[in-house]
Motif scaffolding. Structure first.
Motif, short mmCIF file in Angstrom:
data_model
loop_
_atom_site.label_atom_id
_atom_site.label_comp_id
_atom_site.label_asym_id
_atom_site.label_seq_id
_atom_site.Cartn_x
_atom_site.Cartn_y
_atom_site.Cartn_z
N LEU A 91 -19.87 33.24 63.79
CA LEU A 91 -20.76 32.13 63.42
C LEU A 91 -20.85 31.96 61.91
O LEU A 91 -20.85 30.83 61.39
N GLU A 92 -20.88 33.07 61.19
CA GLU A 92 -21.05 33.01 59.75
C GLU A 92 -19.85 32.37 59.06
O GLU A 92 -19.94 31.94 57.91
N GLU A 93 -18.72 32.28 59.76
CA GLU A 93 -17.51 31.74 59.16
C GLU A 93 -17.46 30.21 59.24
O GLU A 93 -16.62 29.58 58.60
N TYR A 94 -18.36 29.63 60.03
CA TYR A 94 -18.41 28.17 60.14
C TYR A 94 -19.43 27.63 59.12
O TYR A 94 -20.47 28.24 58.87
N ARG A 95 -19.08 26.49 58.56
CA ARG A 95 -19.98 25.86 57.58
C ARG A 95 -21.21 25.31 58.32
O ARG A 95 -21.08 24.58 59.32
N PRO A 96 -22.43 25.61 57.83
CA PRO A 96 -23.64 25.05 58.46
C PRO A 96 -23.62 23.52 58.50
O PRO A 96 -24.14 22.91 59.43
N GLU A 97 -23.01 22.91 57.48
CA GLU A 97 -22.94 21.45 57.44
C GLU A 97 -22.16 20.90 58.63
O GLU A 97 -22.56 19.90 59.24
N ASP A 98 -21.04 21.58 58.97
CA ASP A 98 -20.22 21.11 60.08
C ASP A 98 -20.93 21.31 61.42
O ASP A 98 -20.85 20.46 62.32
N ILE A 99 -21.63 22.44 61.52
CA ILE A 99 -22.38 22.71 62.76
C ILE A 99 -23.46 21.65 62.97
O ILE A 99 -23.62 21.11 64.07
N SER A 100 -24.17 21.33 61.90
CA SER A 100 -25.25 20.35 61.99
C SER A 100 -24.73 18.99 62.42
O SER A 100 -25.30 18.33 63.30
N LEU A 101 -23.61 18.56 61.83
CA LEU A 101 -23.07 17.24 62.17
C LEU A 101 -22.54 17.21 63.60
O LEU A 101 -22.76 16.25 64.34
N SER A 102 -21.84 18.24 64.00
CA SER A 102 -21.30 18.29 65.35
C SER A 102 -22.42 18.26 66.39
O SER A 102 -22.33 17.57 67.40
N LEU A 103 -23.48 18.99 66.11
CA LEU A 103 -24.63 19.02 67.01
C LEU A 103 -25.30 17.65 67.07
O LEU A 103 -25.69 17.16 68.15
N LEU A 104 -25.42 17.01 65.92
CA LEU A 104 -26.06 15.68 65.87
C LEU A 104 -25.26 14.66 66.68
O LEU A 104 -25.81 13.87 67.43
N ARG A 105 -23.92 14.68 66.52
CA ARG A 105 -23.09 13.72 67.24
C ARG A 105 -23.13 13.98 68.74
O ARG A 105 -23.16 13.06 69.55
N MET A 106 -23.15 15.22 69.14
CA MET A 106 -23.18 15.56 70.56
C MET A 106 -24.42 14.98 71.23
O MET A 106 -24.35 14.32 72.28
N ILE A 107 -25.57 15.20 70.61
CA ILE A 107 -26.83 14.75 71.21
C ILE A 107 -26.96 13.23 71.13
O ILE A 107 -27.36 12.57 72.09
N SER A 108 -26.57 12.64 70.00
CA SER A 108 -26.69 11.19 69.83
C SER A 108 -25.80 10.44 70.80
O SER A 108 -26.21 9.43 71.40
N TYR A 109 -24.54 10.88 70.96
CA TYR A 109 -23.64 10.20 71.89
C TYR A 109 -24.18 10.24 73.31
O TYR A 109 -24.14 9.25 74.05
#
Length: 920
Positions: free
Chosen positions: A352-370
């Motif tokens: 988990l620490e190797e992923y950028r928090p910014e990318d996680i946040s955006l991916s999560l936002l798109r998943m829920i919004s779609y």
């Protein structure tokens, strides 16, 4: 005014006028119709605007929200901007809450923080030389709705904010707040937290949370915004925002998707008509909860801000990842379409620490919004709904969120459905709770001051009668002021008989021992020369009207009642009108048994007066018609009927104010000469609405208020029985561009409520203001029949000012109303240069006026006046028709009595007088 007893053929003539004009109503200048029944029921033949429907609200259970000309303050990108309500007159409940699982949303109302009513009064007094009345409070136009949010876990910050602005006890600016918390105070609230934190609000603020249903509030808040606020709804596609204005009659049905911690989907069919048709537990709480676990963000906003720097391609599996960078064109999927949210993390051996928090946040936002967008469209499809509005604090005006939702709706509907958003999306529930307030104890606060200061029959205590010192009244006069009207009658069981003189006192009249004080600076009447009834005549501050040409020669009464035939006629009129008057008086007090008893006592007492005068015409000294009418009003007040025509006046005011905007537009389309003539015709036409005139009451019942006004306008065409209009026109138009010759200040003595003041005199006052003339409206101190009073005028003007900048600016400059939209330290040039519109009390409580006894306020206002307009039968016909003045005078009246028409103008009922007398 006293009614006429006309012959049968005269009544038939009136009906004939109505029928003739009804045939022509298709050609009338306005097609607006408001019947008495429609006014009472709130219905009408055309859709009423919010302003028209809410005009003159004073006695209902719910404060009125006036959204006319409401607008959003701030630029297009500002989040949760303030909503301006420039025409708001009622004080609204100041605070409502939506306490959710994640956020607390507040909506509160305020006036302008820097506006001071007391400062405005002071400036008017200093500049104009008189106080402009002693009314307790002026109408305030304008206010703002504010929107604030707090995290629910930081509820103490929310409580501190409420306390700092005193919102729990009416707000710092409230006219009704004494600055002390009301331990029985109530705040409207919705959401689960309204139950969870009720005890905390009681403990910290001393208020109770009145809980409103969450869905009811959501729908009410959305409907309010969509119907009332321009530039509230908008679309957002590919970064482009476009506002959408939807006509209220084309709004329903629609789908409301409220994205809070979870998601509710509500099919809205109308006001208060809705159904929750679906929902999902994947919402704002999901985004924040997972985001907090995966990114260590400490707030929703921090997580959302983080997403703006992200790239979801490192997390999400795209169609192109599966097809080697190609589209799947056969089924319409582009290479950039997400095939699986977070799908790439399956094949990548990363912690988990190797992923950028910014990318996680955006991916999560798109998943829920779609997913929310797709589920919303599928539910809209079920019910064939084309419009989908998204609200709730998950969105927060975030461009990427809105684009994602819009893309999902557009994609799944093939462009047939449209996602729309609201600028105040997170405050729907709080807004709905705000509008659910019942009015708590705010009714009838504007109590008539003179009634308090000078009550009939009040005992003399310490040299005061609930107010001003008695000054130079001698001891005998002070003694006589202890005598109430009832004490002038002999009681025999339940019978009240005619009054008898008391033991003679030096310097008294024959009526109950009352002494007539000398008018200031002059001895106009000897103690036995006239009838003296009523407390107003005992006010030491009454003065001689300074514009009388010769006070010694002035005689107010036009009709001489020393002629026994004349006296008998008017006594008969008063007697025949008595039954109808009693009915109205009793109705004005709610028709209670007590009111009926007092009504019966009044009828017998007043009848006893009339009977005595019939037998002994000189019983009360020299008698004029003004004295007779005043005697009736004072007798009503003695039996505690303060305002017998109260409900009639309010109904007529509301109906007239509803159509005033159309009349003003019509007037503004005319050239000056045509407009001036139309204004005078309008004053004469509107003066027909006289509830004291029997003929006019019969006329009124034959049609609607606007129909009769228009019919009357058609009948008011020149020539009139007395017609000096051309001279008046020459004076007015000749001084148009010459500041040295135009009138500086005009005193307008107004008459009836309803069409008379609203459609007649206010437009005339507006024309004078437009020409640079200061205007002072002079009205009764106490109610008499349906005459408008000085206490009632500010509220009428405030309603009229909502549709007219001329009236609004002039009333604000004159201290007559407070414009909460204008900062006193930075007033607009247009407003600061306006001439003032003012209201003064005349010191009278009668349909007629004796200018030897006027209020000191009116006397002060008259000193700089150079135009006097006397309007109506009571002020320009029964009294003052022959009066001469030191300034230009215009007397306007419709003759609503056949006997008077024959005697005074050698004409017929409904003849008109336009008598202009320039100063010599």
């Amino acid at each position: 005014m006293a009614g006429s007893v006309e012959k049968e053929q005269q009544q038939n003539q009136v009906v004939g006028i109505i029928e003739e004009e009804k045939l022509q109503k298709q050609e009338s200048k306005s097609s607006i119709k408001i019947t008495r029944t429609q006014v009472e029921s709130g219905e009408g033949e055309r859709e009423m605007t919010p302003t028209a429907a809410n005009s003159m609200h004073r006695s209902g259970s719910r404060p009125q929200l006036d959204v006319s000309k409401a607008e959003i303050q701030g630029n297009e990108e500002e989040k949760y901007p303030t909503i301006l309500l420039p025409n708001q007159s009622d004080d609204l409940s100041h605070l409502a809450l939506d306490i959710g699982g994640s956020l607390i949303k507040l909506v509160y109302f305020s006036r302008h923080e820097n506006q001071s009513v007391d400062d405005k009064r002071k400036s008017v007094k200093e500049r104009l030389g008189f106080s402009n009345g002693n009314r307790r409070s002026y109408p305030i136009l304008g206010g703002r709705l504010h929107f604030v949010k707090f995290e629910t876990r930081k509820i103490n910050e929310c409580l501190d904010f409420i306390h700092s602005k005193q919102l729990h006890c009416g707000g710092l600016e409230s006219r009704y707040s004494d600055g002390v918390t009301d331990q029985n105070g109530i705040i409207k609230a919705t959401g689960g937290g309204a139950y969870k934190y009720a005890d905390l609000f009681k403990e910290r603020l001393g208020v109770s949370l009145d809980k409103e249903d969450e869905m009811d509030c959501l729908v009410a808040g959305a409907n309010f915004l969509l119907k009332a606020i321009r530039h509230e709804a908008f679309t957002h596609m590919e970064g482009q925002k476009e506002f959408v204005q939807i006509e209220p009659n084309d709004l329903f049905p629609y789908l409301l998707v409220n994205i809070g911690s979870g998601v509710s989907m509500i099919k809205v069919d109308g006001d208060g008509t809705f159904e929750r048709i679906s929902g999902t537990n994947v919402g704002g709480g999901t985004y924040w909860g997972l985001g907090r676990l995966l990114t260590k963000c400490k707030s929703f906003d921090e997580l959302l801000e983080l997403s703006q720097k992200g790239d979801n391609r490192s997390m999400d599996m795209l169609v192109g990842d599966i097809y080697g960078g190609l589209d799947y064109s056969k089924i319409g999927l582009s290479a950039s379409t997400i095939a699986s949210s977070f799908g790439k993390t399956i094949s990548e051996k990363k912690e988990l620490e190797e992923y950028r928090p910014e990318d996680i946040s955006l991916s999560l936002l798109r998943m829920i919004s779609y997913n929310i967008g797709q589920i919303a469209y599928l539910n809209a499809l079920r019910f064939r709904l084309k419009r989908i509005f998204f609200g709730g604090f998950f969105i927060r005006g975030h461009a990427y969120t809105m684009d994602t939702i819009s893309f999902a709706v557009h994609f799944w509907s093939n462009g047939e459905a449209q996602a729309m958003f609201l600028r105040h999306e997170g405050f729907l529930g709080a807004l709905g709770a705000f509008m659910s307030y019942e009015k708590h104890g705010l009714d009838d606060l504007m109590v008539h001051q003179l009634v308090e200061r000078f009550p009939m029959g009040a005992p003399y205590t310490g040299g005061k009668i609930h107010g001003p010192p008695l000054g130079n009244l001698n001891e005998k006069a002070k003694f006589s002021m202890q005598i109430s009207w009832m004490e002038k009658f002999l009681r025999k069981g339940t019978e009240i008989t005619a009054p008898v003189p008391m033991s003679p006192l030096g310097g008294t009249t024959g009526l109950g021992g009352f002494e007539v004080p000398l008018s200031k600076g002059s001895t106009l009447r000897s103690d036995a020369s006239a009838l003296s009834v009523g407390v107003l005549h005992l006010v030491p501050t009454l003065e001689v009207f300074p514009l009388l040409a010769d006070p010694k020669l002035y005689e107010p009464n036009t009709i001489d009642l020393s002629d026994n035939n004349e006296l008998e006629y008017w006594l008969t009129i008063l007697s025949e009108h008595l039954s109808d008057l009693v009915d109205k008086a009793v109705a004005s007090e709610g028709g209670t048994d007590d009111a009926k008893r007092r009504g019966d006592a009044f009828a017998r007492a007043f009848s006893a007066h009339l009977a005595r005068l019939m037998e002994e015409p000189s019983a009360y000294g020299k008698l004029g018609l003004a004295n007779l009418l005043e005697m009736r009003e004072e007798c009503l007040r003695e039996f505690h009927f303060v305002d017998a025509y109260r409900s009639i006046k309010q109904r007529e005011n509301e109906a007239s104010l509803a159509v005033l905007p159309d009349l003003l537009v019509e007037l503004d389309s005319m050239d000056e000469e045509s407009r001036l003539l139309t204004l005078i015709e309008g004053v004469l036409a509107a003066n027909i609405f006289d509830w004291g005139s029997r003929a006019c009451v019969d006329l009124y019942h034959k049609g609607t208020i606007i129909e009769i006004y228009r019919m009357s306008c058609n009948k008011m065409r020149r020539p009139w029985r007395v017609d000096d209009f051309d001279d008046f026109k020459e004076r007015m138009l000749g001084a148009k561009n010459n500041k040295n010759t135009r009138h500086k200040r005009a005193l307008l003595f107004v008459d009836n409520s309803g069409a008379d003041i609203v459609l007649g005199m206010l437009p005339l006052a507006r024309e004078l203001l437009r020409r640079g003339t200061e205007v002072v409206l002079v009205a009764n101190s106490l109610p008499a029949l349906n005459d408008v009073t000085a206490m009632e005028l500010p509220d009428i003007i405030a309603e009229a000012a909502k549709h007219c900048d001329i009236l609004r600016h002039a009333a604000e400059v004159g201290g007559l109303l407070v414009d909460a939209m204008i900062n006193t330290s930075n007033s607009s040039k247009e407003n600061s240069s306006s001439v003032p519109l003012m209201v003064v009390e005349n010191g009278c409580g009668s349909p007629c006026i004796d200018l030897r006894q006027v209020s000191s306020e009116l006397a002060a206002a008259a000193k700089d006046a150079d135009l006097l307009i006397l309007e109506g039968m009571g002020r320009a016909l029964h009294t003052n028709l022959d009066a001469r003045f030191k300034c230009d005078a215009l007397k306007l009246a419709m003759v609503k009595n056949q006997r008077l028409a024959e005697k005074l103008v050698k004409g017929n009922i409904y003849d008109c007088i336009c008598k202009y007398e320039p100063v010599s």
